[in-house]
Design a protein around this motif. Structure first.
Motif, PDB file in Angstrom:
ATOM      1  N   ASP A 163       0.811  -1.221   0.000  1.00 45.14           N
ATOM      2  CA  ASP A 163       0.000   0.000   0.000  1.00 45.14           C
ATOM      3  C   ASP A 163       0.842   1.268   0.000  1.00 45.14           C
ATOM      4  O   ASP A 163       0.350   2.343   0.352  1.00 45.14           O
ATOM      5  CB  ASP A 163      -0.945   0.010   1.206  1.00 45.14           C
ATOM      6  CG  ASP A 163      -2.078  -0.995   1.051  1.00 45.14           C
ATOM      7  OD1 ASP A 163      -2.770  -0.931   0.027  1.00 45.14           O
ATOM      8  OD2 ASP A 163      -2.247  -1.850   1.935  1.00 45.14           O
ATOM      9  N   LEU A 185       0.254   5.651  -0.316  1.00 47.93           N
ATOM     10  CA  LEU A 185      -0.860   6.237   0.415  1.00 47.93           C
ATOM     11  C   LEU A 185      -0.364   7.286   1.388  1.00 47.93           C
ATOM     12  O   LEU A 185       0.810   7.307   1.777  1.00 47.93           O
ATOM     13  CB  LEU A 185      -1.608   5.149   1.201  1.00 47.93           C
ATOM     14  CG  LEU A 185      -2.323   4.051   0.423  1.00 47.93           C
ATOM     15  CD1 LEU A 185      -2.937   3.052   1.397  1.00 47.93           C
ATOM     16  CD2 LEU A 185      -3.397   4.636  -0.478  1.00 47.93           C
ATOM     17  N   HIS A 241      -2.013   4.650   5.508  1.00 48.98           N
ATOM     18  CA  HIS A 241      -1.198   3.446   5.356  1.00 48.98           C
ATOM     19  C   HIS A 241      -1.160   2.665   6.677  1.00 48.98           C
ATOM     20  O   HIS A 241      -1.246   1.432   6.683  1.00 48.98           O
ATOM     21  CB  HIS A 241       0.214   3.835   4.926  1.00 48.98           C
ATOM     22  CG  HIS A 241       1.002   2.704   4.345  1.00 48.98           C
ATOM     23  ND1 HIS A 241       2.152   2.902   3.630  1.00 48.98           N
ATOM     24  CD2 HIS A 241       0.827   1.357   4.395  1.00 48.98           C
ATOM     25  CE1 HIS A 241       2.641   1.744   3.247  1.00 48.98           C
ATOM     26  NE2 HIS A 241       1.857   0.785   3.707  1.00 48.98           N
ATOM     27  N   ASN A 274      -0.268   3.135  -6.621  1.00 47.38           N
ATOM     28  CA  ASN A 274      -1.123   4.257  -6.228  1.00 47.38           C
ATOM     29  C   ASN A 274      -0.779   5.543  -6.978  1.00 47.38           C
ATOM     30  O   ASN A 274      -1.647   6.388  -7.195  1.00 47.38           O
ATOM     31  CB  ASN A 274      -1.046   4.483  -4.717  1.00 47.38           C
ATOM     32  CG  ASN A 274      -1.917   3.502  -3.960  1.00 47.38           C
ATOM     33  OD1 ASN A 274      -3.073   3.288  -4.312  1.00 47.38           O
ATOM     34  ND2 ASN A 274      -1.376   2.880  -2.925  1.00 47.38           N
TER      35      ASN A 274
END
Length: 265
Positions: A45, A48, A53, A187
């Motif tokens: 992730d 973020l 996160h 992302n």
């Protein structure tokens, strides 16, 4: 097509080869609570907002299970806030050690400056983190004119469009389809897509690659090729517009786009 502006990510894109500083800080902060995180659990992730996160990591089934075993309850909002505070303090202390420009970035800065092409950043960092990174980057000649964090977008970070849209507005962009968003995570590409910009994924030194410069150099040529292809495949899987092996290839991409109607590189 005429590229109007370039918006970069920070760690893993322009500085901090392999995006190592956040990994170190996440692992140490969670270790202090009794939880050992794998690098893969953290990197999935990356990109973020850091507070978001933390929430993502704490929602992982294995992390929740370990937390319940240690504390006999589910993690609370207060737990998440304390973890974020600890993570942030660790990251702030480490950032100066990881703020070296990535190979090829100096030539990119020269190109953008010589061609008077505006450039800025969006980041998972917050303002306190940027206040440490910016002067270190400036000493190396990197001075983005715009730096947007989720604090400027009411807490809305990647993969939503808000930060990138604000950066485009501040850079006086009139057509987001002529903006390159350059990043090193999924992302970043999703942020570009959501904002109507062109998403450029970097391979070497990226969060997706997840290797230090020394670790990558230690691979055999065949292993390097395989690792690069694995990262490229992930970018293509989310429909990145362009995938570059190195940030040093960015000036050629911009030149190509400015001289033609190219949509692939």
């Amino acid at each position: 097509m005429t590229i109007q502006a370039v918006v970069f990510d920070w760690a893993g894109t322009t500085i901090d080869y392999g995006s190592q500083a956040p990994i170190f800080a996440f692992q140490q902060a969670f270790k202090a609570t009794g939880i050992t995180l794998t690098v893969a659990e953290i990197r999935r992730d990356m990109g973020l907002d850091k507070a978001q996160h933390i929430r993502k990591i704490m929602a992982l089934p294995d992390v929740q299970k370990t937390w319940q075993q240690l504390y006999h309850r589910d993690p609370t909002a207060t737990d998440r806030e304390q973890l974020y505070h600890d993570f942030k303090q660790r990251l702030l202390s480490e950032l100066p050690n990881f703020a070296k420009l990535k190979p090829g970035m100096a030539s990119v800065i020269t190109y953008l400056t010589d061609h008077q092409l505006p450039f800025g950043t969006t980041s998972g960092y917050d303002a306190d983190m940027l206040n440490i990174v910016l002067p270190v980057a400036a000493e190396q000649g990197y001075r983005p004119s715009v730096n947007v964090t989720s604090e400027q977008t009411k807490g809305v970070g990647r993969p939503a469009a808000a930060m990138l849209a604000r950066a485009c507005d501040l850079l006086a962009v009139t057509d987001r389809a002529q903006v390159l968003k350059v990043g090193d995570s999924i992302n970043d590409i999703l942020e570009a897509k959501n904002a109507g910009c062109l998403g450029v994924g970097l391979v070497d030194g990226s969060n997706l690659m997840g290797l230090t410069e020394a670790e990558f150099s230690a691979l055999t040529p065949a292993e390097q090729t395989t690792a690069r292809q694995h990262v490229s495949d992930q970018y293509h899987g989310v429909q990145a517009d362009f995938v570059l092996t190195s940030i040093a290839e960015l000036p050629d991409l911009i030149t190509t786009l400015n001289q033609s109607d190219a949509t692939q590189y």
